[in-house]
Design a protein around this motif. Structure first.
Motif, PDB file in Angstrom:
ATOM      1  N   ARG A 180     109.466 -10.166  -1.590  1.00  0.00           N
ATOM      2  CA  ARG A 180     109.725 -11.009  -2.765  1.00  0.00           C
ATOM      3  C   ARG A 180     110.991 -10.598  -3.490  1.00  0.00           C
ATOM      4  O   ARG A 180     111.661 -11.429  -4.087  1.00  0.00           O
ATOM      5  CB  ARG A 180     108.560 -10.897  -3.721  1.00  0.00           C
ATOM      6  N   THR A 181     111.290  -9.302  -3.459  1.00  0.00           N
ATOM      7  CA  THR A 181     112.475  -8.875  -4.186  1.00  0.00           C
ATOM      8  C   THR A 181     113.701  -8.759  -3.302  1.00  0.00           C
ATOM      9  O   THR A 181     114.805  -9.021  -3.747  1.00  0.00           O
ATOM     10  CB  THR A 181     112.218  -7.520  -4.859  1.00  0.00           C
ATOM     11  N   ASN A 182     113.504  -8.352  -2.070  1.00  0.00           N
ATOM     12  CA  ASN A 182     114.659  -8.111  -1.211  1.00  0.00           C
ATOM     13  C   ASN A 182     114.458  -8.738   0.164  1.00  0.00           C
ATOM     14  O   ASN A 182     114.218  -8.048   1.141  1.00  0.00           O
ATOM     15  CB  ASN A 182     114.899  -6.619  -1.047  1.00  0.00           C
ATOM     16  N   PRO A 183     114.553 -10.069   0.217  1.00  0.00           N
ATOM     17  CA  PRO A 183     114.231 -10.722   1.489  1.00  0.00           C
ATOM     18  C   PRO A 183     115.127 -10.278   2.646  1.00  0.00           C
ATOM     19  O   PRO A 183     114.651 -10.117   3.759  1.00  0.00           O
ATOM     20  CB  PRO A 183     114.410 -12.211   1.181  1.00  0.00           C
ATOM     21  N   ARG A 184     116.392 -10.047   2.369  1.00  0.00           N
ATOM     22  CA  ARG A 184     117.272  -9.723   3.502  1.00  0.00           C
ATOM     23  C   ARG A 184     116.981  -8.354   4.068  1.00  0.00           C
ATOM     24  O   ARG A 184     116.926  -8.145   5.281  1.00  0.00           O
ATOM     25  CB  ARG A 184     118.725  -9.785   3.069  1.00  0.00           C
ATOM     26  N   LEU A 185     116.809  -7.413   3.154  1.00  0.00           N
ATOM     27  CA  LEU A 185     116.464  -6.060   3.584  1.00  0.00           C
ATOM     28  C   LEU A 185     115.195  -6.106   4.434  1.00  0.00           C
ATOM     29  O   LEU A 185     115.090  -5.484   5.492  1.00  0.00           O
ATOM     30  CB  LEU A 185     116.230  -5.214   2.330  1.00  0.00           C
ATOM     31  N   THR A 186     114.239  -6.869   3.937  1.00  0.00           N
ATOM     32  CA  THR A 186     112.966  -6.994   4.640  1.00  0.00           C
ATOM     33  C   THR A 186     113.168  -7.589   6.022  1.00  0.00           C
ATOM     34  O   THR A 186     112.589  -7.115   7.000  1.00  0.00           O
ATOM     35  CB  THR A 186     112.031  -7.899   3.842  1.00  0.00           C
ATOM     36  N   LEU A 187     113.996  -8.607   6.075  1.00  0.00           N
ATOM     37  CA  LEU A 187     114.202  -9.276   7.354  1.00  0.00           C
ATOM     38  C   LEU A 187     114.806  -8.301   8.359  1.00  0.00           C
ATOM     39  O   LEU A 187     114.363  -8.207   9.505  1.00  0.00           O
ATOM     40  CB  LEU A 187     115.112 -10.489   7.159  1.00  0.00           C
ATOM     41  N   VAL A 188     115.815  -7.545   7.890  1.00  0.00           N
ATOM     42  CA  VAL A 188     116.448  -6.591   8.801  1.00  0.00           C
ATOM     43  C   VAL A 188     115.429  -5.573   9.286  1.00  0.00           C
ATOM     44  O   VAL A 188     115.341  -5.262  10.478  1.00  0.00           O
ATOM     45  CB  VAL A 188     117.621  -5.885   8.105  1.00  0.00           C
ATOM     46  N   LEU A 189     114.632  -5.082   8.361  1.00  0.00           N
ATOM     47  CA  LEU A 189     113.628  -4.081   8.754  1.00  0.00           C
ATOM     48  C   LEU A 189     112.648  -4.691   9.744  1.00  0.00           C
ATOM     49  O   LEU A 189     112.263  -4.061  10.731  1.00  0.00           O
ATOM     50  CB  LEU A 189     112.901  -3.563   7.507  1.00  0.00           C
ATOM     51  N   THR A 190     112.272  -5.939   9.489  1.00  0.00           N
ATOM     52  CA  THR A 190     111.333  -6.602  10.395  1.00  0.00           C
ATOM     53  C   THR A 190     111.925  -6.720  11.791  1.00  0.00           C
ATOM     54  O   THR A 190     111.269  -6.390  12.787  1.00  0.00           O
ATOM     55  CB  THR A 190     111.006  -8.002   9.868  1.00  0.00           C
ATOM     56  N   LEU A 191     113.166  -7.180  11.829  1.00  0.00           N
ATOM     57  CA  LEU A 191     113.795  -7.327  13.149  1.00  0.00           C
ATOM     58  C   LEU A 191     113.867  -5.985  13.849  1.00  0.00           C
ATOM     59  O   LEU A 191     113.588  -5.870  15.048  1.00  0.00           O
ATOM     60  CB  LEU A 191     115.211  -7.901  13.000  1.00  0.00           C
ATOM     61  N   ALA A 192     114.235  -4.961  13.082  1.00  0.00           N
ATOM     62  CA  ALA A 192     114.366  -3.643  13.703  1.00  0.00           C
ATOM     63  C   ALA A 192     113.019  -3.166  14.227  1.00  0.00           C
ATOM     64  O   ALA A 192     112.924  -2.638  15.338  1.00  0.00           O
ATOM     65  CB  ALA A 192     114.929  -2.652  12.699  1.00  0.00           C
ATOM     66  N   LEU A 193     111.982  -3.376  13.431  1.00  0.00           N
ATOM     67  CA  LEU A 193     110.656  -2.948  13.883  1.00  0.00           C
ATOM     68  C   LEU A 193     110.212  -3.748  15.092  1.00  0.00           C
ATOM     69  O   LEU A 193     109.628  -3.208  16.030  1.00  0.00           O
ATOM     70  CB  LEU A 193     109.644  -3.089  12.750  1.00  0.00           C
ATOM     71  N   PHE A 194     110.514  -5.026  15.081  1.00  0.00           N
ATOM     72  CA  PHE A 194     110.180  -5.842  16.254  1.00  0.00           C
ATOM     73  C   PHE A 194     110.911  -5.325  17.478  1.00  0.00           C
ATOM     74  O   PHE A 194     110.368  -5.266  18.577  1.00  0.00           O
ATOM     75  CB  PHE A 194     110.540  -7.307  16.009  1.00  0.00           C
ATOM     76  N   SER A 195     112.163  -4.963  17.259  1.00  0.00           N
ATOM     77  CA  SER A 195     112.931  -4.448  18.390  1.00  0.00           C
ATOM     78  C   SER A 195     112.318  -3.159  18.898  1.00  0.00           C
ATOM     79  O   SER A 195     112.174  -2.948  20.105  1.00  0.00           O
ATOM     80  CB  SER A 195     114.376  -4.227  17.971  1.00  0.00           C
ATOM     81  N   LEU A 196     111.920  -2.306  17.962  1.00  0.00           N
ATOM     82  CA  LEU A 196     111.281  -1.058  18.391  1.00  0.00           C
ATOM     83  C   LEU A 196     109.982  -1.349  19.128  1.00  0.00           C
ATOM     84  O   LEU A 196     109.610  -0.653  20.067  1.00  0.00           O
ATOM     85  CB  LEU A 196     110.989  -0.175  17.175  1.00  0.00           C
TER      86      LEU A 196
END
Lengths: 103, 480, 500, 117, 366
Positions: free
Chosen positions: B361-377
């Motif tokens: 809710r506060t930092n959508p972009r940061l979250t998205l990057v983290l999500t992508l990175a975790l998905f990649s992992l």
């Protein structure tokens, strides 16, 4: 008065395993460090003895010993420096008390 | 004389690194207040230059074969340098803090020193160089881990790290001494014929593997990992988890493949066991972790297990897959740690997973990057992690390690579970704070962090799709 | 560029558009434009496929299995190519997917919050689905398969209802568990076939996987896809997932995603490893029979509308796998028809349930009464869907189930026939639970005063429902063009099976 | 006689020296008991507390620095013996080594590690 | 240079003759045993005699510098018997046992100190062919052996469990290890110049001229650095802050009494001798006679003086220098001590060493 390589190897093996034992049983950071030094020196003895007795033509083992000594000294320097920091922070160097990080 | 000089000059990757190191050291010592402003950007630029200048792959053996450079090792070095650059970029914010800015110089110098050690480790043609490289990569690392010297977690982590690293190098050296004792040489080129698999050599191999297992933090040699990862400054944790692990893995693969070919049956079995144990145990432990850094520690242990599958294959395909895996792992993990670091800076030093609740809710972009990175992992397509996992599985599978691959695959499910836990916290869970707002307010991160995240995201999305990376690796690995 | 690549490219462009969209209306605009484009493309593809097929039908050289084939080398060291191609089965599936994506867009017209993100994941999911159906390369197939799976987690977890976190996690992990089996199976196929190609058609042509490896990897692949096809006992994700998912996701999931399972079982497991099928067919047949019957009986005892439909899906998807394992030409054709039919009607069902739930805020059968008076449009739609589900002639369900059972009974083996007989029980049970629900919630008097004030469907909902009803009825009334195409494409695959 | 024998002789001599002198002292010296004698000497006032305390960390700092610089000898001595014969190459490599050492010293100096605090 | 002349005085044929003779009458092991015994006695005697001489010399020198007479009652006008009398006295003093000390380490410390000095003592080049321990790595061995002494000092201070001793021990520990660096580097410089680590080799290499004359001003600088750090190594003033009697009573050996204390006292004087002896070896040519190029007659005369005379003469000259320093300079504070070493001597010795390498490589030394 030549001493058989066998005796050196016994010595190094005893040192090695005494070091391993100490590493796992000692609760004091410095004692642990000393145990590790014991192990490293056991390997140094091994290299020197192997070179001296089995391959006297070359110097690889001796070089390895030299570098081993130097590197373990560097490691010790860093380890002591860090331990002083630990001590400054917790005022104690018993590993039992150094357990804010559970593990 | 001349030939010697040109030989030394052909160590250009290492030399340029030393140059940067010296520049950073001298700047740290003598630049005065100027350094606060320009230090970080200029080191990053120098590092980028270093990568750019050393992309040319060449084949060369120096010092009587003690140092061997091949296109493959060149590319490995480039990957390691690039990873380090990413770490440097993302560490800008942490290093800019009041209590750390005066340690900037140390951070760069120590990091570059470890990197130099890794270069030598990867390029070693003799166990002496290998060992020196290994130690050069470990000793400054301990200082890095303990860099936050007034946070006692950091010092404690440093003490744990240095002791376990010394212990492991003692084991490794003991193993090497028997290798020397039974074969009379330590040159990689001469050893294979001498290592026939006698009992003493098997013992040496076990010790060697144990030593490297400590460095790579494989189960059952992983006990230091979580504490050290948690205690170390986040940027250092990132460095520790990707670059140092990757370099150790590559070096291990090279040594096992080219030094112990006649003992393949022995070491493949051991590596298979280590791999399965690492993946399984670390995954189960990771599920229980609430702190992001500890969690990433176990995650990285299990990733090391996957990396070992490439070692296990012991073929050119395995090597290529391994390095590709490492490259992908670097971008993904650095991205994760960059986010963790940013959140840590802006959430009052919190690294628990609860701080991430409602982050979206506060930092959508940061979250998205983290999500992508975790998905990649976790190995979700179309991100790079999927490709790297597939290739490394394929490599191990091709050598007939079906069961190991299968167990690793089953474990990806567990790993996906805990990666999804983070995703869940960010997207789905309600914040636990009293006011019901997420722990992290909307923030604008440091430009370095943003650049890191952008580069990492690009890497995560493109490394898999752009096939030339893997193909190049496969070609060069085949030429080794 | 190959026309089929558009099926992947359009969703990607849609995602780009969504990323840049600044308001809800722009998001809707992008979605409508994109999904319409996909639908048009799918329809055009179907028509053009039929034309081409008819064109080359009488040519002397052997008929190609697939049309529009194309291949671009991607990862040369592992022979991974981006290869596409469609036969009748894929065309039908693409059409189904396009319809459901299109209607799903309208079914989630008013979804809140985070509309943009919702549609982003939704589109990513459809990318995976389309990509899967056009691929003929094992690797890309698997890749798109996983692409389709992972958005489900967030779609259910964020926008779902009820025990959404649990359901989302369970669904994702079980499906990813299936894909783990799948991956090992794919590697087995690749290396078993001599590590020369990843192309399904070429591997089938080589037909050189050692029997031992087939025996090992057939169950892995079949199970991998079977999990998605709700194969008993790995179906448990399905009711929870469907119940928690938002409407359009349920539609897409039950309507299309579960078809990936059946399609994959057929295209990869059975096609490439016929000897494995011979070894393991009976075992899996038992499981699917259990699926069919168990799903139907479970639906009877449920009280939640979505659970009823979810178990019904288990039963019907079980029927798909059941028919595939019978491995006769007719039964396989029936299986594909069943996929199509089930996809359409279950999407319709979920759409209607979602609309009813959106109004009444309950899905409990015991709390709903007499909705026919309150919301006649939705009620009628529900009746039609129910009738299709229980196999009323003239609607799609009849055609499909008829073909399935006839085809299955063609199998000369006693064991297979016995299974068929058992499976037919499900028809009766289906009738029981459908009619019970219809009678319970639509007819009678509305005893809940709150429900009396509810309104009927809005335009976007009506549009979605009507589209689906038209398709269901269309398939029921004029099945021949579909069944001809499908059975023509099934032929080369079934011919591998060497049935008596 | 080999080096080892000689070394043994020398070591034994040293030990014999200490032991013999102590024995003589033991025999010749008086022995009286007085509890005050066993106390550590603190200018005559009663001893307070333990002497085994942790002392100034500055000493450790020098110990660490010493460790680093002392190890250089390990590498320098073998080299020093032959530097006249290996010439320029030996010079260059060792100059690099020593430059690194000097940098280390400069670092310690600049960072204030050499100030007695 | 006429090496044959020098060989005239070599002791090697003599020792070999003894060995041969002994072997003739008894088994070799017995012969070796007897030789060892004799050697030990010789070492002990030399050690004791030198200690007595040095103590006496110190007192006289000290007296001279402080404008007083020094010992003058016992044994005639020169007080020649003063020191033997002291030895007797110290032997009959009570050895007090501490209650709260760490007994094992407490007893061990004097052994280590004496061991270090005896081993180093045995490495000195007394005369041609009379080096007792002459290894290929001789000078390195001396450095290593003499470092054992610091352990003894630290143990002594630590095990006594007294505040004075511990402070003294830690101070001297820090100081000794610090000065070991510049000491090591200057030794290294001379090894570079001589091209060998063997002590006899170093002496032989100075046959054409003592090192101090061979390396221009560099060796002179190195000599000065060596003297300063050697003085510190021997724990002597102005570096005697480990036993600074004004503040620490007697420093690290405060708690040692009687002969126990005597060992430290002994070792201190012998260390002085060893420091001077090594200085003689490295810089002043060991037992080599003084030669001046061109003056063959002079050189021949010099050759007739036995090596041991040369060696002792030069050594006592250096000892005199050291005593001069001791009784002239005031004591330094610990921070001054460390600053002197780390900020001046160490960098300077590194520079000297580098310059020496360059000169050696380019052949600029004599």
């Amino acid at each position: 008065m030549e001493i058989d390589a066998f005796y050196y190897l016994i010595l190094s093996t005893v040192m090695m395993f005494a070091g391993i034992y100490g590493f796992f049983t000692r609760r004091n950071l410095l004692a642990t460090l000393i145990s590790v030094e014991l192990m490293l020196n056991a390997t140094n003895i091994n290299f020197a003895v192997f070179n001296r007795y089995f391959y006297p033509g070359a110097l690889e083992g001796h070089f390895f010993t030299l570098f081993g000594i130097a590197i373990s000294a560097a490691e010790t320097a860093v380890a002591i420096a860090i331990m002083i920091n630990v001590y400054r922070n917790v005022r104690n160097i018993q590993t039992d008390d150094v357990s804010d990080l559970k593990g | 004389m001349n030939s010697n000089l040109s030989a030394i000059l052909s160590l250009h990757a290492e030399l340029s690194l030393v140059l940067i190191l010296l520049v950073a050291l001298l700047a740290d010592l003598f630049a005065g207040p100027l350094r606060r402003r320009w230090f970080h950007p200029s080191v990053c630029v120098l590092m980028a230059l270093q990568i750019g200048l050393n992309l040319t792959p060449d084949t060369r053996a120096l010092f009587g074969g003690m140092y061997v450079n091949t296109p493959f090792t060149s590319i490995v070095k480039s990957i390691l340098s690039a990873g380090t650059l990413l770490i440097f970029l993302q560490s800008g914010e942490w290093l800019g803090r009041k209590d750390t800015h005066y340690k900037q110089g140390e951070f760069y110098v120590l990091t570059l020193a470890t990197l130099l050690g890794m270069f030598f480790m990867v390029s070693a043609g003799h166990f002496l160089i290998f060992y020196i490289g290994l130690e050069m990569a470990s000793i400054p690392m301990a200082c890095l881990v303990a860099l936050d010297k007034y946070r006692h977690h950091s010092a404690e982590a440093g003490a744990k790290f240095i002791l376990s690293t010394m212990f492991s190098s003692a084991l490794l050296l003991y193993g090497l001494s028997f290798i020397y004792g039974t074969s009379g040489t330590l040159y990689f080129a001469d050893l294979p014929a001498m290592l026939q698999g006698s009992a003493l050599q098997q013992f040496a191999l076990v010790l060697f593997l144990a030593g490297m297992g400590f460095k790579m933090s494989l189960v059952p040699f992983h006990l230091w990992t979580a504490d050290v990862y948690q205690g170390a400054p986040t940027s250092v944790t990132a460095y520790l988890s990707v670059i140092s692990k990757g370099a150790a893995a590559v070096a291990l693969a090279i040594v096992l493949r080219f030094v112990f070919p006649l003992m393949e049956e022995d070491w493949t079995l051991a590596v298979a066991l280590l791999s399965v144990a690492s993946i399984t145990v670390a995954n189960l432990m990771a599920v229980l972790q609430g702190d992001m850094k500890r969690f990433m520690a176990f995650s990285s242990i299990s990733q090391a297990g996957y990396i070992l599958l490439g070692v296990l294959a012991g073929t050119a395909q395995g090597m290529a897959s391994l390095v590709f895996y490492v490259a992908v792992y670097v971008v993904a993990n650095v991205a994760v740690f960059a986010v963790i670091s940013t959140v840590e800076q802006h959430a009052g030093g919190q690294t628990g997973r609860d701080a991430y609740r409602g982050l979206y809710r506060t930092n959508p972009r940061l979250t998205l990057v983290l999500t992508l990175a975790l998905f990649s992992l976790g190995g979700i397509p179309p991100f790079a992690g999927f490709f790297s996992k597939f290739f490394i599985f394929a490599a191990a599978f091709a050598q007939g390690w079906w069961l190991v691959v299968f167990l690793a695959l089953v474990n990806t499910i567990v790993s996906l579970f805990y990666y999804l836990l983070v995703v869940k916290a960010m997207y789905i869970s309600e914040p636990l704070t009293e006011d019901g707002l997420p722990a992290v307010a909307p923030l604008r991160s440091h430009p370095g962090v943003r650049l890191t995240l952008a580069l990492c995201t690009a890497g995560i999305c493109l490394l898999g799709v752009a096939s030339f990376v893997y193909e190049g690796l496969a070609r060069w690995a085949g030429m080794m | 560029m190959n026309i089929l690549s558009l099926f992947v490219l359009i969703p990607l462009l849609m995602m780009l558009g969504l990323w840049m969209a600044r308001s809800v209306n722009q998001v809707r605009g992008v979605m409508v434009a994109g999904s319409s484009a996909l639908l048009v493309l799918a329809v055009w593809l179907a028509v053009d496929y039929l034309r081409l097929r008819a064109l080359i039908a009488n040519l002397p050289f052997p008929q190609p299995e697939m049309l529009y084939t194309d291949s671009v080398v991607w990862y040369a060291p592992l022979h991974i190519c981006y290869s596409v191609g469609v036969d009748g089965i894929s065309v039908v599936m693409l059409l189904l997917s396009a319809i459901i994506v299109f209607t799903g867009t309208f079914a989630s017209w008013k979804l809140k919050p985070l509309t943009k993100e919702y549609f982003l994941w939704y589109t990513l999911l459809s990318t995976g689905v389309f990509g899967f159906f056009i691929s003929t390369d094992l690797f890309t197939m698997f890749m798109f398969y996983e692409v389709a799976l992972i958005p489900m987690y967030l779609l259910i977890g964020v926008w779902g209802s009820g025990r959404k976190e649990y359901a989302a996690m369970k669904l994702t992990l079980m499906l990813m568990g299936g894909s783990a089996f799948l991956l090992i199976g794919i590697l087995g196929i690749y290396y078993g076939a001599g590590a020369q190609t990843m192309n399904v058609l070429e591997i089938a042509g080589l037909h050189n996987i050692p029997e031992g490896m087939q025996r090992l990897f057939f169950p892995a692949v079949f199970l991998g896809f079977g999990v998605l096809g709700a194969l008993f006992p790995f179906h448990t994700w399905s009711p929870d997932g469907h119940a928690s998912a938002p409407t359009a996701v349920s539609m897409l999931h039950a309507g299309v995603l579960m078809k990936l399972g059946g399609y994959g079982c057929f295209r990869v497991a059975m096609y490439l490893m016929p000897e494995g099928l011979a070894q393991w067919g009976d075992f899996f047949l038992i499981l699917t029979t259990v699926s069919v019957v168990y799903g139907a009986f479970s639906a009877v005892v449920q009280t939640d509308l979505k659970y009823i439909n979810a178990y019904s899906s288990v039963s019907h998807c079980g029927l798909v796998l059941f028919a595939l394992l019978m491995a006769t030409r007719t039964s396989c054709t029936g299986a594909i028809l069943q996929m199509l039919s089930h996809g359409l009607m279950t999407a319709l069902f979920f759409a209607l349930i979602g609309m009813i739930y959106g109004r009444t805020h309950t899905r409990d059968v015991r709390e709903l009464n007499g909705l026919m008076k309150v919301m006649p449009f939705l009620a009628v739609g529900y009746v039609i869907a129910g009738l299709a589900n229980l196999g009323l002639p003239g609607l799609s369900g009849f055609v499909a189930e008829m073909t399935v059972f006839v085809g299955s009974f063609e199998h000369p083996d006693v064991f297979h026939r016995a299974c068929t007989v058992i499976a037919t029980v499900s028809i009766v049970v289906t009738a029981v639970y459908i009619l019970r629900v219809v009678g319970k919630i639509l007819y009678g008097t509305c005893r809940n005063p709150g429900h009396l004030k509810l309104t009927d469907a809005t335009w976007d909902e009506r549009f979605a429902v009507i589209c689906l009803i038209v398709c269901v009825a269309g398939l029921g009334l004029a099945p021949w063009w579909v069944s001809d195409t499908v059975s023509f494409s099934v032929e080369p695959i079934v011919s591998h099976f060497n049935l008596p | 006689m080999t080096d080892f024998t000689l070394l043994t002789v020398v070591v034994l001599t040293a030990i014999a020296l200490v032991t013999a002198a102590l024995l003589i002292a033991r025999l010749a010296a008086p022995r009286t008991f007085n509890p005050q004698k066993g106390e550590p000497y603190e200018c005559g006032v009663p001893t307070r507390g333990e002497a085994w305390f942790q002392f100034h960390a500055g000493y450790y700092l020098y110990a660490i620095l010493f460790l680093i610089f002392d190890i250089e000898t390990v590498f320098l001595f073998p080299w020093a013996a032959v530097v006249g014969r290996i010439g320029m190459q030996g010079l260059l490599s060792i100059v690099f080594f020593i430059v690194v050492l000097i940098l280390g010293l400069a670092y310690a100096w600049r960072k204030g590690a050499l100030e007695w605090k | 240079m006429d090496q044959a002349f020098l060989d005239y005085y070599s002791l090697e044929p003599f020792t070999q003759w003894i060995h041969r003779t002994l072997c003739g009458v008894m088994p070799e092991d017995w012969a070796v045993f007897i030789e060892g015994l004799a050697l030990g006695i010789v070492i002990l005697l030399a050690y004791a005699v030198l200690a007595v001489v040095l103590i006496y010399m110190e007192r006289r020198v000290c007296g001279a510098f402080q404008c007083r007479i020094g010992p003058n009652r016992v044994g005639g006008k020169g007080g020649l018997l003063q020191v033997p009398a002291d030895v007797l006295k110290i032997l009959t003093k009570e050895i007090i046992r501490l209650r709260k000390s760490d007994h094992v380490l407490y007893e061990l410390a004097p052994y280590l100190v004496i061991l270090a000095s005896v081993i180093s003592f045995s490495c000195l080049p007394w005369h041609k062919g009379a080096e007792i321990l002459d290894m290929q790595i001789g000078i390195f061995f001396v450095l290593a052996a003499s470092s054992i002494g610091v352990i003894g000092i630290l143990l002594a201070g630590w095990s006594s469990n007294s505040k004075y001793t511990i402070i003294g021990a830690v101070r001297s520990g820090a100081m000794i290890i610090s000065y070991e660096l510049s000491l090591g580097i200057t030794v290294l410089t001379m090894v570079i110049l001589s091209g060998t680590m063997s002590i006899s080799g170093i002496v032989e290499s100075q046959a054409g001229g003592w090192n101090i004359f061979r390396g221009h001003v560099l060796t002179l600088v190195a000599f000065v650095i060596y003297l300063i750090s050697g003085n510190a190594e021997a724990n002597r003033g102005p570096f005697d802050l480990a036993e600074a009697e004004q503040e620490l009573t007697a420093g690290y050996h405060t708690e040692y009494s009687g002969m126990h204390f005597g060992f430290f006292y002994l070792a201190e004087y012998l260390n002085l001798f060893i420091t001077a002896g090594i200085a003689t070896t490295l810089f002043l040519g060991g037992w080599m006679p003084l030669h001046v190029a061109g003056l063959d007659g002079f050189n021949a005369v010099m050759d007739y003086v036995p090596g041991i005379v040369w060696f002792l003469g030069k050594t006592f000259f250096v000892i005199f220098l050291l005593m001069w320093i001791r009784w002239t300079f005031p004591r330094l504070r610990i921070d001054q001590v460390l600053t002197l070493e780390w900020k001046y001597l160490m960098p300077l010795s590194l520079v000297v060493m580098l310059a020496m390498v360059v000169m050696k490589v380019f052949g600029l030394v004599f």
